[in-house]
Design an enzyme around this catalytic site. Sequence first.
Site, PDB file in Angstrom:
ATOM      1  N   TYR A 183      -0.825  49.144  54.543  1.00 16.85           N
ATOM      2  CA  TYR A 183       0.840  48.855  54.201  1.00 16.85           C
ATOM      3  C   TYR A 183       1.188  47.429  54.828  1.00 16.85           C
ATOM      4  CZ  TYR A 183       5.727  50.043  55.425  1.00 16.85           C
ATOM      5  OH  TYR A 183       7.366  49.898  55.691  1.00 16.85           O
ATOM      6  N   LYS A 249       4.261  68.035  67.576  1.00 16.34           N
ATOM      7  CA  LYS A 249       2.714  67.753  67.687  1.00 16.34           C
ATOM      8  C   LYS A 249       2.835  66.208  68.068  1.00 16.34           C
ATOM      9  CE  LYS A 249       0.963  70.868  64.432  1.00 16.34           C
ATOM     10  NZ  LYS A 249       0.535  71.086  63.024  1.00 16.34           N
TER      11      LYS A 249
HETATM   12  N1  LIG Z   1      13.285  53.533  57.353  1.00 16.61           N
HETATM   13  C1  LIG Z   1      12.669  52.685  58.131  1.00 16.61           C
HETATM   14  O1  LIG Z   1      12.947  52.750  59.427  1.00 16.61           O
HETATM   15  C2  LIG Z   1      11.891  51.388  57.476  1.00 16.61           C
HETATM   16  C3  LIG Z   1      11.073  50.803  58.440  1.00 16.61           C
HETATM   17  C4  LIG Z   1      10.413  49.751  58.022  1.00 16.61           C
HETATM   18  C5  LIG Z   1      10.347  49.383  56.717  1.00 16.61           C
HETATM   19  N2  LIG Z   1      11.200  50.148  55.769  1.00 16.61           N
HETATM   20  C6  LIG Z   1      11.058  49.648  54.309  1.00 16.61           C
HETATM   21  O2  LIG Z   1      12.429  49.868  53.845  1.00 16.61           O
HETATM   22  C7  LIG Z   1      12.279  50.324  52.385  1.00 16.61           C
HETATM   23  C8  LIG Z   1      13.150  51.619  52.098  1.00 16.61           C
HETATM   24  O3  LIG Z   1      12.769  52.525  53.020  1.00 16.61           O
HETATM   25  P1  LIG Z   1      13.342  54.065  53.203  1.00 16.61           P
HETATM   26  O4  LIG Z   1      13.095  54.363  54.858  1.00 16.61           O
HETATM   27  O5  LIG Z   1      14.589  54.250  52.590  1.00 16.61           O
HETATM   28  O6  LIG Z   1      12.046  54.917  52.291  1.00 16.61           O
HETATM   29  P2  LIG Z   1      12.472  55.893  51.058  1.00 16.61           P
HETATM   30  O7  LIG Z   1      10.776  56.432  50.718  1.00 16.61           O
HETATM   31  O8  LIG Z   1      13.290  56.721  51.596  1.00 16.61           O
HETATM   32  O9  LIG Z   1      12.884  55.186  49.829  1.00 16.61           O
HETATM   33  C9  LIG Z   1      12.040  54.290  49.084  1.00 16.61           C
HETATM   34  C10 LIG Z   1      12.697  54.687  47.681  1.00 16.61           C
HETATM   35  O10 LIG Z   1      12.054  53.811  46.687  1.00 16.61           O
HETATM   36  C11 LIG Z   1      11.635  54.674  45.677  1.00 16.61           C
HETATM   37  N3  LIG Z   1      10.466  54.044  44.801  1.00 16.61           N
HETATM   38  C12 LIG Z   1       9.360  53.926  45.181  1.00 16.61           C
HETATM   39  N4  LIG Z   1       8.337  53.521  44.359  1.00 16.61           N
HETATM   40  C13 LIG Z   1       9.335  53.402  43.336  1.00 16.61           C
HETATM   41  C14 LIG Z   1       9.085  52.751  42.032  1.00 16.61           C
HETATM   42  N5  LIG Z   1       7.733  52.481  41.515  1.00 16.61           N
HETATM   43  N6  LIG Z   1       9.962  52.745  40.894  1.00 16.61           N
HETATM   44  C15 LIG Z   1      11.338  53.166  41.457  1.00 16.61           C
HETATM   45  N7  LIG Z   1      11.509  53.740  42.581  1.00 16.61           N
HETATM   46  C16 LIG Z   1      10.746  53.730  43.551  1.00 16.61           C
HETATM   47  C17 LIG Z   1      11.386  56.301  45.937  1.00 16.61           C
HETATM   48  O11 LIG Z   1      11.621  57.145  45.165  1.00 16.61           O
HETATM   49  C18 LIG Z   1      12.394  56.039  47.140  1.00 16.61           C
HETATM   50  O12 LIG Z   1      13.644  56.734  46.910  1.00 16.61           O
HETATM   51  C19 LIG Z   1      11.155  50.326  52.168  1.00 16.61           C
HETATM   52  O13 LIG Z   1      10.375  49.247  51.564  1.00 16.61           O
HETATM   53  C20 LIG Z   1      10.029  50.586  53.406  1.00 16.61           C
HETATM   54  O14 LIG Z   1       8.862  49.819  53.525  1.00 16.61           O
HETATM   55  C21 LIG Z   1      12.172  51.132  56.210  1.00 16.61           C
HETATM   56  O1  LIG Z   2       4.402  64.640  64.122  1.00 19.82           O
HETATM   57  C1  LIG Z   2       4.579  63.431  64.629  1.00 19.82           C
HETATM   58  C2  LIG Z   2       4.494  62.291  63.766  1.00 19.82           C
HETATM   59  C3  LIG Z   2       4.462  60.904  64.121  1.00 19.82           C
HETATM   60  N1  LIG Z   2       3.988  60.936  65.407  1.00 19.82           N
HETATM   61  C4  LIG Z   2       3.728  59.359  66.179  1.00 19.82           C
HETATM   62  O2  LIG Z   2       5.141  58.798  66.119  1.00 19.82           O
HETATM   63  C5  LIG Z   2       5.134  57.394  65.932  1.00 19.82           C
HETATM   64  C6  LIG Z   2       5.957  57.092  64.737  1.00 19.82           C
HETATM   65  O3  LIG Z   2       5.721  57.564  63.495  1.00 19.82           O
HETATM   66  P1  LIG Z   2       6.281  57.265  62.190  1.00 19.82           P
HETATM   67  O4  LIG Z   2       7.801  57.378  62.324  1.00 19.82           O
HETATM   68  O5  LIG Z   2       5.916  58.275  61.188  1.00 19.82           O
HETATM   69  O6  LIG Z   2       6.049  55.858  61.855  1.00 19.82           O
HETATM   70  P2  LIG Z   2       5.781  54.508  62.367  1.00 19.82           P
HETATM   71  O7  LIG Z   2       6.867  53.979  63.317  1.00 19.82           O
HETATM   72  O8  LIG Z   2       4.383  54.577  63.072  1.00 19.82           O
HETATM   73  O9  LIG Z   2       5.686  53.533  61.257  1.00 19.82           O
HETATM   74  C7  LIG Z   2       6.935  53.258  60.376  1.00 19.82           C
HETATM   75  O10 LIG Z   2       7.627  52.247  61.015  1.00 19.82           O
HETATM   76  C8  LIG Z   2       8.282  51.625  60.164  1.00 19.82           C
HETATM   77  C9  LIG Z   2       7.609  51.943  58.495  1.00 19.82           C
HETATM   78  O11 LIG Z   2       7.218  50.621  58.111  1.00 19.82           O
HETATM   79  C10 LIG Z   2       8.558  52.593  57.612  1.00 19.82           C
HETATM   80  O12 LIG Z   2       9.128  53.635  58.115  1.00 19.82           O
HETATM   81  C11 LIG Z   2       6.625  52.898  58.936  1.00 19.82           C
HETATM   82  O13 LIG Z   2       5.413  52.370  58.745  1.00 19.82           O
HETATM   83  C12 LIG Z   2       3.578  57.115  65.694  1.00 19.82           C
HETATM   84  O14 LIG Z   2       2.858  56.605  66.726  1.00 19.82           O
HETATM   85  C13 LIG Z   2       2.952  58.502  65.244  1.00 19.82           C
HETATM   86  O15 LIG Z   2       1.482  58.661  65.387  1.00 19.82           O
HETATM   87  C14 LIG Z   2       3.563  61.752  66.270  1.00 19.82           C
HETATM   88  O16 LIG Z   2       3.393  61.794  67.535  1.00 19.82           O
HETATM   89  N2  LIG Z   2       3.988  63.122  65.873  1.00 19.82           N
END
Ligand SMILES: NC(=O)c1ccc[n+]([C@@H]2O[C@H](COP(=O)([O-])OP(=O)(O)OC[C@H]3O[C@@H](n4cnc5c(N)ncnc54)[C@H](O)[C@@H]3O)[C@@H](O)[C@H]2O)c1
Ligand SMILES: O=c1ccn([C@@H]2O[C@H](COP(=O)(O)OP(=O)(O)O[C@H]3OC[C@](O)(CO)[C@H]3O)[C@@H](O)[C@H]2O)c(=O)[nH]1
Length: 387
Positions: A183, A249
């Site tokens: 990713y 967990k």
């Molecule tokens: N939430 C966070 O903290 C976080 C952290 C890092 C990066 N991001 C980035 O921000 C963006 C949004 O994240 P989010 O948390 O809202 O995730 P999310 O999964 O809730 O939203 C993504 C949306 O994109 C849509 N989607 C995916 N593939 C598609 C496609 N081929 N065609 C049309 N729609 C499609 C999904 O249906 C979903 O509704 C992502 O690019 C993610 O990588 C989010």
């Molecule tokens: O039940 C659980 C689930 C997760 N963990 C640990 O928590 C840390 C955070 O996990 P998560 O929120 O799933 O994701 P990350 O922070 O690792 O990655 C995200 O950051 C930004 C984004 O790009 C989009 O949201 C995504 O990649 C992690 O250490 C897990 O191992 C847990 O202990 N128990």
Amino acid sequence: MASSRVDLDGNPIKPITICMIGAGGFIGSHLCEKLMTETPHTVLALDVYNDKIKHLLEPETNPWHGRINFHRLNIKHDSRLEGLIKMADLTINLAAICTPADYNTRPLDTIYSNFIDALPVVKYCSENNKRLIHFSTCEVYGKTIGSFLPKDSPLRKDPAYYVLKEDESPCIFGSIEKQRWSYACAKQLIERLIYAEGAENGLEFTIVRPFNWIGPRMDFIPGIDGPSEGVPRVLACFSNNLLRKEPLKLVDGGQSQRTFVYIKDAIEAVLLMIENPARANGHIFNVGNPNNEVTVRQLGEMMVKVYSKVSGDPPLENATVDVSSKEFYGEGYDDSDKRIPDMTIINRQLGWNPKTSLWDLLESTLTYQHRTYAEAIKKVIAKPVAS
Ligand SMILES: NC(=O)c1ccc[n+]([C@@H]2O[C@H](COP(=O)([O-])OP(=O)(O)OC[C@H]3O[C@@H](n4cnc5c(N)ncnc54)[C@H](O)[C@@H]3O)[C@@H](O)[C@H]2O)c1
Ligand SMILES: O=c1ccn([C@@H]2O[C@H](COP(=O)(O)OP(=O)(O)O[C@H]3OC[C@](O)(CO)[C@H]3O)[C@@H](O)[C@H]2O)c(=O)[nH]1
């Protein structure tokens, strides 16, 4: 409301049309809500799902009716995409597979979603001279330099070894067998491509690197509004455990560190980017809250306390259990050790600062989780299992 709004330089803000791809997701739903309730802008909302924005699309008596139009489409294969980008002044691309449980188990889907599927969006914006705000991730930084130092090295305490800076920090991923990084690597390459389109072809772009934005509507609760075997991000995993009164967990002891920012604070930053193109174009922005750092274990312990407060139930005894990452995520998982965003660039360009403490954001989020899911969980638990 809308007509008197001005940008950071005092210029009146003109209403624009935004093509928002992934508008039906967690961030998209909050951004649509903000745009509908506080701005005059129009949104072409593209996604395969719209459950999280249904309240904005209906009823027709909503004051913003006609300013948000949903287009159900998959950007992998839909010829309407270029036309919709052409109709808009700005495209925001949020579409992605972005749950870590998928990175090592569905690496091809992850790479296609985060790189290949984003390519036409960049191309159409560049060819049609349209501005692009692209959502990347804090994961592009990977591991910190400090994580390679001996455990007892005093340098581990020096911010130079762990604070993540957009224009200085290296991107440090694990080996190829550690498919967790599929990713981050795909996101890094699309960032580089967008940056190159800017440099060579004049694409007007902004790249957002979210640092663990959390709040209501994030992901799903397994077995309620998502698959029973699905593994969402940590907020929803721990919420699910709390709702079911199961221990939380902790993967590999919950020693990894994260900074969490409230979705509503983060959306303020995105709105500033949308409405201040001269200050946002050509920049990559960290968007996070450096003051909200915890280990995952501390996050779990805090969520147990907050959930007890909002539900009125006593806190669980034996509230956490350790699990190995192999057991929880399978082969090829790896982790970011620590994620503290440097805020210099977003502060200088947009004057943005996060406001909400971790306790407060968990209180409002877990109140939402309890209100939305507690009854449904009770019913599922009460159902006799078929023999
Ligand atoms: N939430 C966070 O903290 C976080 C952290 C890092 C990066 N991001 C980035 O921000 C963006 C949004 O994240 P989010 O948390 O809202 O995730 P999310 O999964 O809730 O939203 C993504 C949306 O994109 C849509 N989607 C995916 N593939 C598609 C496609 N081929 N065609 C049309 N729609 C499609 C999904 O249906 C979903 O509704 C992502 O690019 C993610 O990588 C989010
Ligand atoms: O039940 C659980 C689930 C997760 N963990 C640990 O928590 C840390 C955070 O996990 P998560 O929120 O799933 O994701 P990350 O922070 O690792 O990655 C995200 O950051 C930004 C984004 O790009 C989009 O949201 C995504 O990649 C992690 O250490 C897990 O191992 C847990 O202990 N128990």
